[in-house]
Design a protein around this motif. Structure first.
Motif, mmCIF file in Angstrom:
data_model
loop_
_atom_site.group_PDB
_atom_site.id
_atom_site.type_symbol
_atom_site.label_atom_id
_atom_site.label_comp_id
_atom_site.label_asym_id
_atom_site.label_seq_id
_atom_site.Cartn_x
_atom_site.Cartn_y
_atom_site.Cartn_z
ATOM 1 N N VAL A 111 0.945 -1.321 0.066
ATOM 2 C CA VAL A 111 -0.015 -0.076 -0.193
ATOM 3 C C VAL A 111 0.980 1.254 0.029
ATOM 4 O O VAL A 111 0.597 2.396 -0.674
ATOM 5 C CB VAL A 111 -0.872 0.222 1.177
ATOM 6 C CG1 VAL A 111 -1.567 1.461 1.392
ATOM 7 C CG2 VAL A 111 -2.035 -0.913 0.990
ATOM 8 N N CYS A 112 1.874 1.200 1.053
ATOM 9 C CA CYS A 112 2.771 2.271 0.881
ATOM 10 C C CYS A 112 3.651 2.769 -0.504
ATOM 11 O O CYS A 112 3.794 3.689 -0.748
ATOM 12 C CB CYS A 112 3.844 2.320 2.289
ATOM 13 S SG CYS A 112 2.726 2.502 3.526
ATOM 14 N N GLU A 113 3.993 1.681 -0.982
ATOM 15 C CA GLU A 113 4.837 1.413 -2.021
ATOM 16 C C GLU A 113 3.918 2.169 -3.313
ATOM 17 O O GLU A 113 4.290 3.366 -3.879
ATOM 18 C CB GLU A 113 5.244 0.390 -2.661
ATOM 19 C CG GLU A 113 6.730 -0.006 -1.932
ATOM 20 C CD GLU A 113 7.370 -1.348 -2.065
ATOM 21 O OE1 GLU A 113 8.013 -1.697 -1.478
ATOM 22 O OE2 GLU A 113 6.966 -2.268 -2.893
ATOM 23 N N VAL A 114 2.944 1.760 -3.444
ATOM 24 C CA VAL A 114 1.838 2.148 -4.488
ATOM 25 C C VAL A 114 1.521 3.704 -4.339
ATOM 26 O O VAL A 114 1.473 4.492 -5.123
ATOM 27 C CB VAL A 114 0.618 1.302 -4.728
ATOM 28 C CG1 VAL A 114 -0.429 1.727 -5.551
ATOM 29 C CG2 VAL A 114 1.119 -0.137 -5.174
ATOM 30 N N SER A 115 1.143 3.929 -2.868
ATOM 31 C CA SER A 115 0.737 5.101 -2.633
ATOM 32 C C SER A 115 1.998 6.332 -3.002
ATOM 33 O O SER A 115 1.688 7.546 -3.148
ATOM 34 C CB SER A 115 0.400 5.343 -1.184
ATOM 35 O OG SER A 115 -0.712 4.317 -0.732
ATOM 36 N N GLU A 116 3.154 5.882 -2.766
ATOM 37 C CA GLU A 116 4.260 6.947 -2.965
ATOM 38 C C GLU A 116 4.398 7.149 -4.293
ATOM 39 O O GLU A 116 4.502 8.312 -4.800
ATOM 40 C CB GLU A 116 5.525 5.907 -2.525
ATOM 41 C CG GLU A 116 6.031 6.292 -1.183
ATOM 42 C CD GLU A 116 7.180 5.266 -0.814
ATOM 43 O OE1 GLU A 116 7.481 4.436 -1.434
ATOM 44 O OE2 GLU A 116 7.336 5.549 0.484
ATOM 45 N N LYS A 117 4.028 6.098 -5.135
ATOM 46 C CA LYS A 117 4.040 6.499 -6.827
ATOM 47 C C LYS A 117 2.710 7.629 -7.040
ATOM 48 O O LYS A 117 3.078 8.365 -7.790
ATOM 49 C CB LYS A 117 3.774 5.168 -7.449
ATOM 50 C CG LYS A 117 4.949 4.320 -7.507
ATOM 51 C CD LYS A 117 5.064 3.312 -8.549
ATOM 52 C CE LYS A 117 6.225 2.571 -8.627
ATOM 53 N NZ LYS A 117 5.901 1.065 -8.147
#
Ligand code: LMG
Ligand code: NDP
Ligand code: PMR
Length: 388
Positions: free
Chosen positions: A377-383
């Protein structure tokens, strides 16, 4: 002479070590405590302020992390006593409901300056006046979480103000249970997840360094989660249930054009989008703790405030719901917390926002405590927010 120290949500972090689900008693929320309590115990999982009776939850002890804090800047008072400087806290969505109650409670301690981060400047000013927050104890700053530009501008304005940042409370949210079609943020993300999760995600990341720099004894980042995102509770099983699936909709940008507006890729459902956003909030705090706690000393936590069934959150719900929901929560689930009570209790030393019981930690559902999902979730959200 004991140092009088204000704590914002003293003593909780969400990081899971082993199992969660600990009862917390005598834990300070927005409490005022003194030097003998400077030792704070940091525990895992989501903190819930009374909603179920104790016996309804399994209780498992976790290995608690213990952090000993030291006082921040002290200034010599005329009589030689050392006093702690005022803490500075940003509260998003402080123009109503829980956010306003929290702002009022903290301001009344005389130990906090509140930055009310609100999308409607006038409403926030009026709200602050209506509950009687002293002019010197708050500043309203414009923040629209449904716009990344606004969030960046807010962070910039705050940073230019040269106030240290000691606590950030991510409280604002929208809930659109009756919407037939999705609405979108300025950048085209479905509005509930865009505001409640992505907006706070970007804001938190932009302000992380400021929190890190704080020399306050206890610096913290708090997100308001919800029991309704926890599918291991009765409340979390009321349809539609939260479910992030494999995140295909989130990865696709939640734009309803070439991707679904829902995180799991399904059909739009406003109530589910809200619950999903709350799961993201809870996961984000866990991932942030894993990533940043050691390096920054920041405590990351999510909390569930009880059911404050009369706030503006339910403004979009059907009138029948708004009529029946408060008595339902009051007499049937017994999870009801009045706004007045939330205001009073936000200031007290204990978490218990209910007359009959102490606070406790909620066991998070499998999904809401899945470290792999938290990372994704955090990786995708960062993008999506433009940080990766
Ligand atoms: C959906 O609607 C939306 O469609 C969806 O978009 C999303 O928003 C979702 O999760 C959110 O909700 C759900 C819909 C039915 O709710 C409504 O909008 C209708 C209003 C229903 C209000 C729910 C509260 C239940 C009220 C019970 C009555 C309480 C009266 C209190 C009086 C106290 C007196 C002491 O949602 C449902 O799930 C409806 C279920 C149908 C109601 C069944 C109620 C069971 C509750 C327990 C039994 C109560 C019996 C009364 C006992 C009285 C004691 C003397
Ligand atoms: P309210 O609707 O009273 O407060 C929500 C606040 O968020 C309002 O101040 C609103 O601003 C603000 N807000 C909404 N959208 C934006 C935006 N785009 N930018 C900036 N601010 C925004 O609800 P509550 O006080 O009940 O909710 C507070 C938190 O508590 C939420 O995170 C909610 O999910 C959580 N919660 C609430 C429960 C309850 O029973 N009430 C239960 C569990 C969790 P404005 O005043 O301009 O509309
Ligand atoms: Mg719930 C102990 C049971 C319990 C608790 C603590 C809540 C909290 N709810 C419980 C039970 C039930 N609810 C039951 C049995 C029903 C079916 C009648 C029910 C229904 C219901 C609806 C329709 N509940 C709701 C709704 C909403 O629209 C609210 C929601 O889901 O918002 C996302 C809601 C809530 N119930 C709660 C709490 C705290 C909410 C608001 C959640 C939030 O703001 O995050």
């Amino acid at each position: 002479m004991a140092l009088q120290t204000s704590f914002l949500l003293a003593s909780i972090s969400i990081y899971k070590e082993g199992k969660s689900n600990v009862f917390l008693t005598e834990t300070s929320f927005f409490g005022v405590t003194n030097s003998s309590h400077l030792k704070a115990e940091f525990k895992s999982s989501q903190i819930s302020i009374k909603n179920f009776r104790k016996r309804e939850l399994p209780i498992v002890t976790v290995k608690a992390q213990t952090a000993t804090t030291t006082p921040a800047i002290t200034q010599g008072a005329p009589d030689g006593k050392k006093t702690l400087r005022k803490g500075n806290v940003i509260i998003t969505g402080a123009s109503s409901g829980l956010g306003l109650a929290t702002a009022k409670a903290l301001a009344d301690t005389g130990k906090w300056h509140i930055v009310m981060a609100c999308r409607n400047f006038l409403k926030a000013e009026r709200a602050a006046k209506s509950v009687g927050i002293d002019r010197e104890n708050y500043t309203v700053m414009h923040l629209d979480l449904a716009s990344f530009d606004s969030i960046r501008q807010f962070a910039d304005t705050f940073q230019r103000s040269d106030r240290p940042l000691d606590a950030l409370v991510c409280n604002a949210a929208v809930y659109l249970p009756t919407a037939k079609d999705p609405s979108y943020t300025a950048e085209g993300f479905e509005l509930s997840v865009g505001t409640n999760h992505l907006g706070h995600f970007l804001l938190s990341r932009l302000l992380l360094d400021d929190l890190k720099k704080s020399d306050y004894p206890s610096k913290r980042l708090i997100i308001v989660g919800s029991i309704t995102g926890n599918t291991n509770t009765l409340a979390g099983n009321v349809p539609p249930k939260a479910n992030l699936g494999d995140l295909r909709g989130l990865a696709g940008g939640l734009n309803g054009l070439n991707s679904s507006p829902m995180i799991d890729g399904g059909e739009f459902d406003g109530a589910k989008a809200y619950k999903d956003s709350k799961v993201c909030n809870m996961l984000t705090m866990q991932e942030f703790h894993r990533r940043y706690h050691e390096e920054t000393g920041i405590t990351f936590a999510s909390l569930y405030p009880g059911c404050i069934a009369t706030t503006g959150l339910f403004r979009e719900h059907i009138p029948l719901f708004r009529l029946l929901f408060p008595p339902f929560q009051k007499y049937i689930t017994k999870g009801y917390v009045s706004e007045e009570e939330s205001r009073k209790k936000a200031r007290t030393v204990y978490w218990s926002w209910n007359k009959n019981s102490s606070s406790f930690e909620n066991q998070l559902s499998k999904e809401a405590s899945d470290p792999e999902k938290a990372r994704k979730v955090c990786e995708v959200s960062e993008k999506l927010v433009g940080l990766a």
